[in-house]
Structures are given as C-alpha cells and as structure tokens.
Design a protein around this motif. Structure first.
Motif, mmCIF file in Angstrom:
data_model
loop_
_atom_site.group_PDB
_atom_site.id
_atom_site.type_symbol
_atom_site.label_atom_id
_atom_site.label_comp_id
_atom_site.label_asym_id
_atom_site.label_seq_id
_atom_site.Cartn_x
_atom_site.Cartn_y
_atom_site.Cartn_z
ATOM 1 N N ASN A 14 0.818 -1.221 0.000
ATOM 2 C CA ASN A 14 0.000 0.000 0.000
ATOM 3 C C ASN A 14 0.846 1.263 0.000
ATOM 4 O O ASN A 14 0.830 2.059 0.942
ATOM 5 N N TYR A 15 1.612 1.496 -1.094
ATOM 6 C CA TYR A 15 2.393 2.721 -1.225
ATOM 7 C C TYR A 15 1.857 3.534 -2.397
ATOM 8 O O TYR A 15 1.137 3.027 -3.256
ATOM 9 N N GLU A 16 2.253 4.807 -2.444
ATOM 10 C CA GLU A 16 1.805 5.702 -3.505
ATOM 11 C C GLU A 16 2.699 5.528 -4.731
ATOM 12 O O GLU A 16 3.902 5.765 -4.660
ATOM 13 N N PRO A 17 2.134 5.116 -5.907
ATOM 14 C CA PRO A 17 2.973 4.828 -7.068
ATOM 15 C C PRO A 17 3.290 6.021 -7.964
ATOM 16 O O PRO A 17 4.091 5.885 -8.886
ATOM 17 N N SER A 18 2.673 7.165 -7.727
ATOM 18 C CA SER A 18 2.846 8.303 -8.627
ATOM 19 C C SER A 18 3.743 9.365 -8.007
ATOM 20 O O SER A 18 3.580 9.712 -6.835
ATOM 21 N N GLY A 19 4.682 9.870 -8.793
ATOM 22 C CA GLY A 19 5.548 10.943 -8.321
ATOM 23 C C GLY A 19 7.008 10.567 -8.380
ATOM 24 O O GLY A 19 7.389 9.396 -8.487
ATOM 25 N N ILE A 31 -3.928 11.390 -13.296
ATOM 26 C CA ILE A 31 -2.956 12.020 -14.190
ATOM 27 C C ILE A 31 -3.131 11.461 -15.591
ATOM 28 O O ILE A 31 -3.243 10.254 -15.781
ATOM 29 N N GLY A 32 -3.155 12.303 -16.584
ATOM 30 C CA GLY A 32 -3.293 11.844 -17.959
ATOM 31 C C GLY A 32 -4.672 11.254 -18.192
ATOM 32 O O GLY A 32 -5.687 11.815 -17.786
ATOM 33 N N LYS A 90 -6.150 3.508 -14.708
ATOM 34 C CA LYS A 90 -5.031 2.616 -14.441
ATOM 35 C C LYS A 90 -3.849 2.983 -15.331
ATOM 36 O O LYS A 90 -4.019 3.478 -16.442
ATOM 37 N N PHE A 91 -2.628 2.737 -14.820
ATOM 38 C CA PHE A 91 -1.413 2.862 -15.616
ATOM 39 C C PHE A 91 -0.989 1.480 -16.106
ATOM 40 O O PHE A 91 -1.163 0.483 -15.402
ATOM 41 N N PRO A 118 6.949 12.350 -25.710
ATOM 42 C CA PRO A 118 5.570 12.190 -26.177
ATOM 43 C C PRO A 118 4.807 11.186 -25.317
ATOM 44 O O PRO A 118 5.298 10.111 -24.999
ATOM 45 N N GLY A 119 3.595 11.555 -24.915
ATOM 46 C CA GLY A 119 2.762 10.691 -24.095
ATOM 47 C C GLY A 119 2.999 10.810 -22.604
ATOM 48 O O GLY A 119 2.286 10.190 -21.807
ATOM 49 N N PHE A 120 3.996 11.617 -22.198
ATOM 50 C CA PHE A 120 4.264 11.756 -20.764
ATOM 51 C C PHE A 120 3.443 12.898 -20.188
ATOM 52 O O PHE A 120 3.470 14.017 -20.693
ATOM 53 N N ALA A 121 2.685 12.591 -19.115
ATOM 54 C CA ALA A 121 1.874 13.604 -18.439
ATOM 55 C C ALA A 121 1.964 13.417 -16.931
ATOM 56 O O ALA A 121 0.988 13.584 -16.211
ATOM 57 N N GLY A 122 3.152 13.037 -16.452
ATOM 58 C CA GLY A 122 3.312 12.722 -15.036
ATOM 59 C C GLY A 122 2.996 11.272 -14.724
ATOM 60 O O GLY A 122 2.960 10.881 -13.560
#
Length: 300
Positions: free
Chosen positions: A148-153, A198-199, A203-204, A243-247
């Motif tokens: 349970n960790y934060e995957p974004s950033g 984000i974006g 899901k990523f 290209p395609g990167f939005a964080g």
C-alpha cells in the motif's frame, strides 16, 4: 559436488528517480542448498544520487528534489524443498528523501513504506558433472505484489504494478571454487492505480521488461566474492518529458546497466556477514545511483 553457502543478495535495490524500475542483480543464481536447509538474511542499503537520465540524456540536479537519498531495509529468506528446488522470498522497506522542493505530483519531500513482496521458485533441472567442475542449468519463476504505497511521483517507492518473471540461466563452477553465471529473463508487468487522475484512464500500464545478469566470482569455505553486470530494457512505455508523458511515472521506460559486487564471510556455521555495492553506469529515465549495502545471514 554440492557445497552449501548462504549468499546475501542485495534484493530489490531502488535505483530510479521514481523507483518505477526496481531491480537488482536478483535473487537467482546457480547455488542450491541441500533439502530442508533454510536461511534468513537481513540487509541495509544506502544510496544517493543528484544526476539522472531524462530519456537517454544525463542531467543534473534531480528536478525539484536536487538530490535524493534512499535507504532500504530488506528481509530475504530461502528454503530448499529438495536438493535442486529452492523457494525464495523477499520484502523491502524503503525510505526516499529529496533535498529540495516538494514532489510536484503528491506534494511530499519524503516517502517511506514497505514496497513489493516477492517470491521465486528456483529449479536446477540438470547438473552436468565435468572433468574440472559442474555446469548447472537454472530455471526460475516468480512474481511480486505491490503493497500500500503511492505509485505516482518522483519519490514513489515503486510502480505499484504486480509482476510475473521467468528466468533461464547457466552457471559453471570449477572444482577450485571459481564460477561464472549468465541468466536472462522476461518480466510481465500489470496495471497500477492512477490515484491522482494524471493523464487518461484510471489505471497505468507498467512496461514489460527483459533483463540479464552476468556474474563471475569465487566461492569457498572461508568466503564468497562476486562481481556482476546487471541490465534491464523496457519493451514499451514513455520517456520523461517525451511524447505521451503527463506525469504518468509508472508507465515510463526504465533501462539501465549496473556494475557491482558482493563479499560474504561465514562467521560460524549459523551466521555470516556480507558487504557490497553497485553503481548505475548507463540508463534511461533512471537515477544515476551509487549504493552500498551490508547484512547478516542466519543459516537454519
């Protein structure tokens, strides 16, 4: 010809800017313990970087954070089901701290938590006796589950995506103790939660990867020593600021080449100590990290 030696592997070493491409030389080698033997290793790792690769370009300092310090505490356990089948498990606790501004995605300057719990089954389907040593054929299958960790950033502890990995390899060990190993693998990666919207999409898609490790060294009664080259290539994904990167950091390509080594010394039949280190020599969307690690192994 079987000789048991417990070797502490620096498992799940965090080396990327956002730790999307967590990897290490890996828990797989050509050494197998006799049936019923077990070991537990506790390790500490310290790393630091102020340079990183945006795409394939090396830049400095790290955006927002300037410099990133990271610490990893890991538990790594093995159990020999038979003389040629071993089950392996690991769990790291990771702390990452930036020395600049807050993370632009989640607004923090520090993250710490348990990362991915992983398990592997390692099998030696064939061991060929040679005039001057042995050749061990290696097959391994394993997977990881994010906690349970934060995957974004930038400071995230991992991609937050589950993984399934298969590996094939060969290891030659001479009768005098010198050995060489090559092992390659393919890693399937699943989806990660888009917690901050984000974006596009909820899901990523974390990129699948191929990886390879070349290792040479010596193993004997009094010590174990190795040097390794570890590499990873993502098969899809986007570049940071490309290209395609939005964080969407979990979807980022993470390639690297890493050099390192380990030394293990048995103190008694029950306990041993290890030290090691490594450094990223080339990469893509990854921190140019140098780390040092140490640990103890209990042989049960």
């Amino acid at each position: 010809m079987k000789k048991r030696i417990a070797v502490l592997a620096p498992i799940m070493i965090a080396t990327s800017i956002f730790t999307n491409g967590l990897s290490a030389q890996g828990p797989i080698d050509g050494f197998f313990s006799t049936k019923g033997k077990a070991s537990i290793s506790l390790s500490y790792l310290s790393g630091n970087y102020d340079e990183f690769y945006v795409g394939g370009q090396e830049v400095s300092p790290v955006p927002a954070h300037n410099e990133i310090d990271q610490t990893i505490y890991s538990i790594y356990a093995t159990y020999a089901i038979t003389d040629n089948i071993t089950v392996i498990g690991s769990l790291p606790y990771i702390k990452k701290e930036g020395n600049g501004s807050a993370d632009p995605i989640n607004g923090t300057t520090e993250q710490s938590d348990f990362q991915d719990i992983s398990a592997f089954l390692k099998w030696a389907p064939y061991i060929k006796e040679l005039a001057n040593g042995t050749m061990t054929y290696i097959v391994a299958l394993g997977g990881s589950i994010p906690l349970n960790y934060e995957p974004s950033g930038i400071l995230s502890l991992g991609s937050g995506a589950p993984g399934l990995d298969g590996k094939l390899g060969l290891q030659y060990k001479s009768n005098t103790g010198f050995f060489a190993m090559i092992i390659g693998g393919y890693g399937l990666r699943g989806k990660s939660d888009n917690n901050f919207n984000i974006g596009t999409g909820d899901k990523f898609d974390a990129p699948d990867v191929v990886n390879a490790v070349l290792k040479i060294g010596y193993t004997g009664k009094n010590f174990y020593l190795d040097a390794f080259l570890d590499s990873q290539t993502s098969l899809n994904g986007v570049d940071i600021m490309g290209p395609g990167f939005a964080g969407n950091f979990p979807e980022t390509i993470v390639n690297y080449s890493k050099l390192g080594g380990n030394l293990y010394i048995p103190i008694t039949n029950f306990i041993g100590a290890s030290i090691g280190g490594g450094t990223i020599i080339d990469g893509r969307n990854i921190g140019k990290n140098t780390y040092y690690n140490g640990g103890i192994t209990l042989n049960l």
